[in-house]
Scaffold this active site. Structure first.
Site, PDB file in Angstrom:
ATOM      1  N   ASP A 193       0.874  -1.167   0.000  1.00  0.00           N
ATOM      2  CA  ASP A 193       0.000   0.000   0.000  1.00  0.00           C
ATOM      3  C   ASP A 193       0.921   1.231   0.000  1.00  0.00           C
ATOM      4  O   ASP A 193       2.113   1.125   0.306  1.00  0.00           O
ATOM      5  CB  ASP A 193      -0.871  -0.049   1.258  1.00  0.00           C
ATOM      6  CG  ASP A 193      -1.673   1.211   1.459  1.00  0.00           C
ATOM      7  OD1 ASP A 193      -2.256   1.700   0.473  1.00  0.00           O
ATOM      8  OD2 ASP A 193      -1.711   1.717   2.601  1.00  0.00           O
ATOM      9  N   ASP A 195      -0.255   5.062   0.934  1.00  0.00           N
ATOM     10  CA  ASP A 195      -0.533   6.023   2.008  1.00  0.00           C
ATOM     11  C   ASP A 195      -0.376   5.373   3.379  1.00  0.00           C
ATOM     12  O   ASP A 195      -0.964   4.321   3.657  1.00  0.00           O
ATOM     13  CB  ASP A 195      -1.952   6.576   1.866  1.00  0.00           C
ATOM     14  CG  ASP A 195      -2.116   7.449   0.628  1.00  0.00           C
ATOM     15  OD1 ASP A 195      -1.204   7.451  -0.210  1.00  0.00           O
ATOM     16  OD2 ASP A 195      -3.162   8.106   0.493  1.00  0.00           O
ATOM     17  N   GLU A 202      -1.141  10.933   3.734  1.00  0.00           N
ATOM     18  CA  GLU A 202      -2.340  10.575   2.997  1.00  0.00           C
ATOM     19  C   GLU A 202      -2.422  11.558   1.833  1.00  0.00           C
ATOM     20  O   GLU A 202      -2.595  12.771   2.033  1.00  0.00           O
ATOM     21  CB  GLU A 202      -3.579  10.687   3.886  1.00  0.00           C
ATOM     22  CG  GLU A 202      -3.624   9.683   5.032  1.00  0.00           C
ATOM     23  CD  GLU A 202      -3.880   8.255   4.551  1.00  0.00           C
ATOM     24  OE1 GLU A 202      -4.565   8.094   3.519  1.00  0.00           O
ATOM     25  OE2 GLU A 202      -3.396   7.314   5.203  1.00  0.00           O
ATOM     26  N   ARG A 238     -14.580  12.893  -1.770  1.00  0.00           N
ATOM     27  CA  ARG A 238     -13.393  13.682  -1.434  1.00  0.00           C
ATOM     28  C   ARG A 238     -12.764  14.313  -2.672  1.00  0.00           C
ATOM     29  O   ARG A 238     -12.345  15.473  -2.647  1.00  0.00           O
ATOM     30  CB  ARG A 238     -12.381  12.794  -0.703  1.00  0.00           C
ATOM     31  CG  ARG A 238     -12.773  12.481   0.733  1.00  0.00           C
ATOM     32  CD  ARG A 238     -11.787  11.568   1.430  1.00  0.00           C
ATOM     33  NE  ARG A 238     -11.838  10.204   0.888  1.00  0.00           N
ATOM     34  CZ  ARG A 238     -11.079   9.198   1.330  1.00  0.00           C
ATOM     35  NH1 ARG A 238     -10.221   9.421   2.314  1.00  0.00           N
ATOM     36  NH2 ARG A 238     -11.195   7.993   0.799  1.00  0.00           N
ATOM     37  N   SER A 281      -2.591   1.499  -4.712  1.00  0.00           N
ATOM     38  CA  SER A 281      -3.020   2.595  -3.852  1.00  0.00           C
ATOM     39  C   SER A 281      -4.426   3.053  -4.200  1.00  0.00           C
ATOM     40  O   SER A 281      -4.821   3.090  -5.368  1.00  0.00           O
ATOM     41  CB  SER A 281      -2.051   3.781  -4.004  1.00  0.00           C
ATOM     42  OG  SER A 281      -2.496   4.898  -3.258  1.00  0.00           O
ATOM     43  N   GLY A 282      -5.154   3.403  -3.149  1.00  0.00           N
ATOM     44  CA  GLY A 282      -6.427   4.079  -3.325  1.00  0.00           C
ATOM     45  C   GLY A 282      -6.212   5.556  -3.593  1.00  0.00           C
ATOM     46  O   GLY A 282      -7.170   6.309  -3.746  1.00  0.00           O
ATOM     47  N   LYS A 326      -7.433  -3.965  -4.865  1.00  0.00           N
ATOM     48  CA  LYS A 326      -6.045  -4.199  -4.464  1.00  0.00           C
ATOM     49  C   LYS A 326      -5.697  -5.684  -4.544  1.00  0.00           C
ATOM     50  O   LYS A 326      -4.598  -6.047  -4.978  1.00  0.00           O
ATOM     51  CB  LYS A 326      -5.807  -3.665  -3.053  1.00  0.00           C
ATOM     52  CG  LYS A 326      -5.778  -2.145  -2.969  1.00  0.00           C
ATOM     53  CD  LYS A 326      -5.371  -1.675  -1.583  1.00  0.00           C
ATOM     54  CE  LYS A 326      -5.208  -0.157  -1.553  1.00  0.00           C
ATOM     55  NZ  LYS A 326      -4.708   0.338  -0.262  1.00  0.00           N
TER      56      LYS A 326
END
EC number: 3.1.3.3
Length: 412
Positions: A193, A195, A202, A238, A281-282, A326
C-alpha cells in the site's frame, strides 16, 4: 550470534557415535584444528554445529566411533589439543544421529525494541505448549530492532501462528510465523500500500491542503470509517472537493510526499536480492507513477485524477482501486511477474488492504489498526519499513551488504 550447520546421510540408530563439544574464546583455526585432530582416528562426520556469541564459541561435532581400542586415545588427544588452544572439551558417547525432527516445520521471527527476557521466555513456553520443539535460534538483526528467528518443528504452522500472535500483542513484540521450506529464498513479489505505508502521508489530504478543504475531506474520511460510506463513495466525495484546483499542484504534492523511514532500504535490498516490488493505492497515479520512477518499482497502480484544461475536474478516471481492487491487482502483478501467489508478500495498514493481505502468501500489517493486525499473517509495529525484511529471513548483514553493493541499480 552466528551459526552454521551441516549433516551427512542418516546413521543407523545402533551405531556408536561421539558428540565432541569445544567451547571457549573464538579465534581463527579452531574448527580446522579440531577436525585435523579427529582425522587421525578415521572417524566420519555425522553432524556439525557452531555458534559464536560475543566472541565465545561453542563447536559441536557428532562423529562415528573410532576403530576398536582407539577411543581412549582420541579422547586424550582432543582434550590435550583443546587445552593447548585454551579451550575446553567435552566428549559424550551415544548411539546414532540426532533424533528426527517432528512433522511440521515453521520459522518464527520475533521483533522487539527491546526484546526482553520475559517476552522470549513467553514465546518459548508457548511454542512448547503447542507441541513444538525449538531446533535452532538465530539472530537476524540487532538494530533498529532486535530480530530473532526460531526454527520450530513438531507443530503445524497455522495453529502455531494463532497461538503466538495472541501472545505478541500482550508482550509488546511482533511475531511472524511462516512455513519453512525452499520458498523462503525463492524469487518473490512484494506489493505495498502507499498512504501511511510506503509514505507517511495521505495523498488526498495533501491535495486538500492546497484546495483549502482539509476539514471537509476529514469529515468524509470519518464518515467512511464509521461505515456510512464505502471506499468508492468516499473517494468520489473527497475528490469532488478538489474541483477547479490548478494542475500545477501535482508537482507540489509530489515534492511534499515523505517516504516512511526504511522505505528506500527495503526496496533497494529487495531489488538487489532479485525480488520484484510493486505498489497499489487508493490514492492517485499522479503520485504513484512518480514513486515508481524514483524508487525503481516494477509495478504501480492507483486511481487517476481527471485533469481537463489544466485543472482538476473533481473526478477520477478508469478502474477504481478499492479493497477488492487491491487484491485483484496483487494477482495481476503476480501473473505478470511469473510468481505464484504463495510467493507474494503484501504490506498495508488499513481495512481496505485486508483482501490483499489475505490473498498474499504472507500478509504484513504495518503499524495497522487492531482489526488489520488480527487478520494479517504478521504485524510490524515499529516505524521502520525495512524491518519487514527480517520477516523474510534477511539479516542485517545482508541489508548492509546490499547498501554497499557495486552493481548499477540506482535508487534515489
Amino acid at each position: 550470534m552466528s551459526a552454521s550447520q551441516t549433516s551427512s546421510s542418516d546413521v543407523p540408530a545402533d551405531v556408536p557415535t561421539l558428540l565432541v563439544k569445544i567451547f571457549g574464546k573464538d579465534r581463527p583455526g579452531i574448527t580446522a584444528g579440531l577436525f585435523d585432530t579427529l582425522a587421525a582416528y578415521s572417524v566420519d562426520v555425522v553432524d556439525i554445529e557452531q555458534v559464536v556469541t560475543r566472541g565465545r564459541m561453542v563447536l559441536c561435532a557428532l562423529v562415528t566411533e573410532p576403530p576398536p581400542g582407539l577411543e581412549g586415545d582420541l579422547r586424550a588427544t582432543v582434550h590435550s589439543w583443546a587445552e593447548s588452544m585454551k579451550m575446553q572439551a567435552e566428549i559424550i558417547s551415544g548411539l546414532g544421529d540426532n533424533r528426527p525432527r517432528g512433522l511440521g516445520r515453521s520459522l518464527v521471527t520475533v521483533l522487539g525494541h527491546p526484546l526482553t527476557a520475559e517476552a522470549t521466555a513467553a514465546i518459548a513456553a508457548r511454542i512448547t505448549k503447542t507441541g513444538g520443539n525449538i531446533d535452532r535460534i538465530f539472530r537476524l538483526a540487532k538494530y533498529p530492532v532486535t530480530a530473532v528467528e526460531f526454527a520450530v518443528s513438531g507443530v503445524e504452522t497455522e495453529p502455531l501462528r494463532t497461538a503466538l500472535v495472541t501472545d505478541a500483542a500482550r508482550l509488546g513484540i511482533d511475531v511472524a510465523v511462516v512455513a519453512a521450506g525452499l520458498y523462503r529464498r525463492a524469487q518473490r513479489l512484494v506489493v505495498m500500500d502507499v498512504d501511511s505505508t510506503l509514505i507517511q502521508d495521505e495523498v488526498i489530504e495533501l491535495f486538500a491542503a492546497h484546495a483549502g478543504c482539509e476539514d471537509k475531506v476529514a469529515e468524509v474520511t470519518a464518515a467512511a470509517m464509521r461505515g456510512e460510506l464505502d471506499f468508492e463513495q468516499s473517494l468520489h466525495a473527497r475528490v469532488a472537493l478538489l474541483e477547479g484546483l490548478d494542475a500545477s499542484v501535482v508537482d507540489k504534492v509530489r515534492s511534499e510526499v515523505r517516504l516512511t523511514p526504511g522505505a528506500r532500504t527495503l526496496i533497494r535490498t529487495l531489488k538487489r536480492l532479485g525480488y520484484q516490488v510493486g505498489v497499489v493505492s487508493g490514492g492517485f497515479t499522479q503520485v504513484t507513477d512518480d514513486l515508481k520512477e524514483r524508487l525503481g518499482l516494477d509495478f504501480a497502480h492507483a486511481n487517476t485524477l481527471e485533469i481537463v484544461d489544466g485543472r482538476l475536474t473533481g473526478k477520477v478516471t478508469g478502474e477504481i482501486v478499492d479493497r477488492a481492487g487491491k487484491a485483484r491487482l496483487l494477482r495481476r502483478f503476480a501473473a505478470e511477474a511469473g510468481v505464484p501467489l504463495s510467493q507474494t508478500v503484501a504490506i498495508g495498514d488499513g481495512a481496505n488492504d485486508l483482501d490483499m493481505l489475505n490473498a498474499a502468501g504472507l500478509g504484513v500489517a504495518f503499524n495497522a489498526k487492531p482489526v488489520v493486525r488480527e487478520a494479517a499473517h504478521a504485524a510490524v509495529n515499529f516505524p521502520f519499513l525495512d524491518t519487514v525484511l527480517y520477516l523474510l529471513g534477511v539479516t542485517r548483514e545482508e541489508v548492509e551488504a546490499a547498501d554497499t553493493a557495486t552493481d548499477t541499480l540506482d535508487i534515489v
